[in-house]
Write a protein that holds these residues in place. Structure first.
Motif, PDB file in Angstrom:
ATOM      1  N   SER A  62      12.088   0.270  10.639  1.00 57.81           N
ATOM      2  CA  SER A  62      11.590  -0.831  11.475  1.00 57.81           C
ATOM      3  C   SER A  62      10.286  -1.442  10.974  1.00 57.81           C
ATOM      4  O   SER A  62       9.658  -2.231  11.672  1.00 57.81           O
ATOM      5  CB  SER A  62      11.418  -0.403  12.934  1.00 57.81           C
ATOM      6  N   ALA A  63       9.861  -1.085   9.772  1.00 53.84           N
ATOM      7  CA  ALA A  63       8.607  -1.613   9.228  1.00 53.84           C
ATOM      8  C   ALA A  63       8.719  -3.112   8.953  1.00 53.84           C
ATOM      9  O   ALA A  63       9.786  -3.622   8.609  1.00 53.84           O
ATOM     10  CB  ALA A  63       8.250  -0.886   7.933  1.00 53.84           C
ATOM     11  N   TRP A  64       7.583  -3.810   9.108  1.00 56.51           N
ATOM     12  CA  TRP A  64       7.469  -5.208   8.722  1.00 56.51           C
ATOM     13  C   TRP A  64       6.974  -5.236   7.289  1.00 56.51           C
ATOM     14  O   TRP A  64       5.997  -4.568   6.939  1.00 56.51           O
ATOM     15  CB  TRP A  64       6.484  -5.926   9.635  1.00 56.51           C
ATOM     16  N   LEU A  65       7.643  -6.029   6.447  1.00 53.42           N
ATOM     17  CA  LEU A  65       7.348  -6.072   5.022  1.00 53.42           C
ATOM     18  C   LEU A  65       7.060  -7.492   4.564  1.00 53.42           C
ATOM     19  O   LEU A  65       7.600  -8.454   5.109  1.00 53.42           O
ATOM     20  CB  LEU A  65       8.549  -5.550   4.225  1.00 53.42           C
ATOM     21  N   GLY A  78       7.838  -7.879  -5.707  1.00 53.59           N
ATOM     22  CA  GLY A  78       7.082  -6.820  -5.057  1.00 53.59           C
ATOM     23  C   GLY A  78       7.330  -6.797  -3.562  1.00 53.59           C
ATOM     24  O   GLY A  78       7.748  -7.785  -2.965  1.00 53.59           O
ATOM     25  N   VAL A  79       7.082  -5.625  -2.964  1.00 55.78           N
ATOM     26  CA  VAL A  79       7.239  -5.435  -1.522  1.00 55.78           C
ATOM     27  C   VAL A  79       6.040  -4.633  -1.027  1.00 55.78           C
ATOM     28  O   VAL A  79       5.676  -3.625  -1.625  1.00 55.78           O
ATOM     29  CB  VAL A  79       8.543  -4.669  -1.195  1.00 55.78           C
ATOM     30  N   GLU A  80       5.410  -5.105   0.054  1.00 56.11           N
ATOM     31  CA  GLU A  80       4.275  -4.411   0.650  1.00 56.11           C
ATOM     32  C   GLU A  80       4.480  -4.314   2.150  1.00 56.11           C
ATOM     33  O   GLU A  80       5.142  -5.171   2.752  1.00 56.11           O
ATOM     34  CB  GLU A  80       2.983  -5.193   0.431  1.00 56.11           C
ATOM     35  N   ASN A  84      -0.682  -4.038   5.410  1.00 55.24           N
ATOM     36  CA  ASN A  84      -1.602  -3.884   4.294  1.00 55.24           C
ATOM     37  C   ASN A  84      -1.954  -5.207   3.616  1.00 55.24           C
ATOM     38  O   ASN A  84      -2.814  -5.241   2.749  1.00 55.24           O
ATOM     39  CB  ASN A  84      -1.008  -2.940   3.242  1.00 55.24           C
ATOM     40  N   VAL A  85      -1.278  -6.277   3.996  1.00 58.69           N
ATOM     41  CA  VAL A  85      -1.515  -7.587   3.388  1.00 58.69           C
ATOM     42  C   VAL A  85      -2.695  -8.247   4.090  1.00 58.69           C
ATOM     43  O   VAL A  85      -2.802  -8.212   5.318  1.00 58.69           O
ATOM     44  CB  VAL A  85      -0.251  -8.474   3.490  1.00 58.69           C
ATOM     45  N   LYS A  86      -3.581  -8.844   3.309  1.00 55.03           N
ATOM     46  CA  LYS A  86      -4.771  -9.480   3.879  1.00 55.03           C
ATOM     47  C   LYS A  86      -4.386 -10.606   4.827  1.00 55.03           C
ATOM     48  O   LYS A  86      -3.533 -11.417   4.520  1.00 55.03           O
ATOM     49  CB  LYS A  86      -5.639 -10.066   2.778  1.00 55.03           C
ATOM     50  N   ARG A  87      -5.047 -10.661   5.959  1.00 53.21           N
ATOM     51  CA  ARG A  87      -4.873 -11.805   6.859  1.00 53.21           C
ATOM     52  C   ARG A  87      -5.522 -13.013   6.213  1.00 53.21           C
ATOM     53  O   ARG A  87      -6.469 -12.895   5.467  1.00 53.21           O
ATOM     54  CB  ARG A  87      -5.507 -11.513   8.209  1.00 53.21           C
TER      55      ARG A  87
END
Length: 90
Positions: A62-65, A78-80, A84-87
């Motif tokens: 159920s993670a958002w990627l 790539g997938v993160e 963890n992705v900067k706003r």
């Protein structure tokens, strides 16, 4: 197309649900004003080529990627985890 979930490993695309451009992570502040909110809601790009999209691993963790991929070739760069992705990214 195969997507490599950072938590579950490589999985078939059918386990994931496309949620739209990752621009959703760059949401304006509540007091940003009408012009900023109008631009955010109504003016979206639809590029052919390299993009960053939000996907949810619906049939897994159920993670958002954030998936960086090419919309023409479906190559994934790539997938993160979205958390963890900067706003404020564009």
């Amino acid at each position: 197309m195969r997507i490599k979930c950072p938590l579950c490993g490589e999985r078939d695309r059918r386990e994931f649900y496309y949620k739209g451009a990752a621009i959703d992570l760059a949401r304006p502040a509540p007091d940003a004003g009408d012009v900023a909110w109008d631009d955010y809601i109504h003016n979206r790009e639809n590029p052919a080529g390299r993009t960053k999209d939000l996907w949810q691993h619906e049939m897994g963790c159920s993670a958002w990627l954030v998936v960086e991929r090419n919309t023409v070739t479906h190559e994934i760069y790539g997938v993160e985890l979205a958390e963890n992705v900067k706003r404020g990214m564009k």
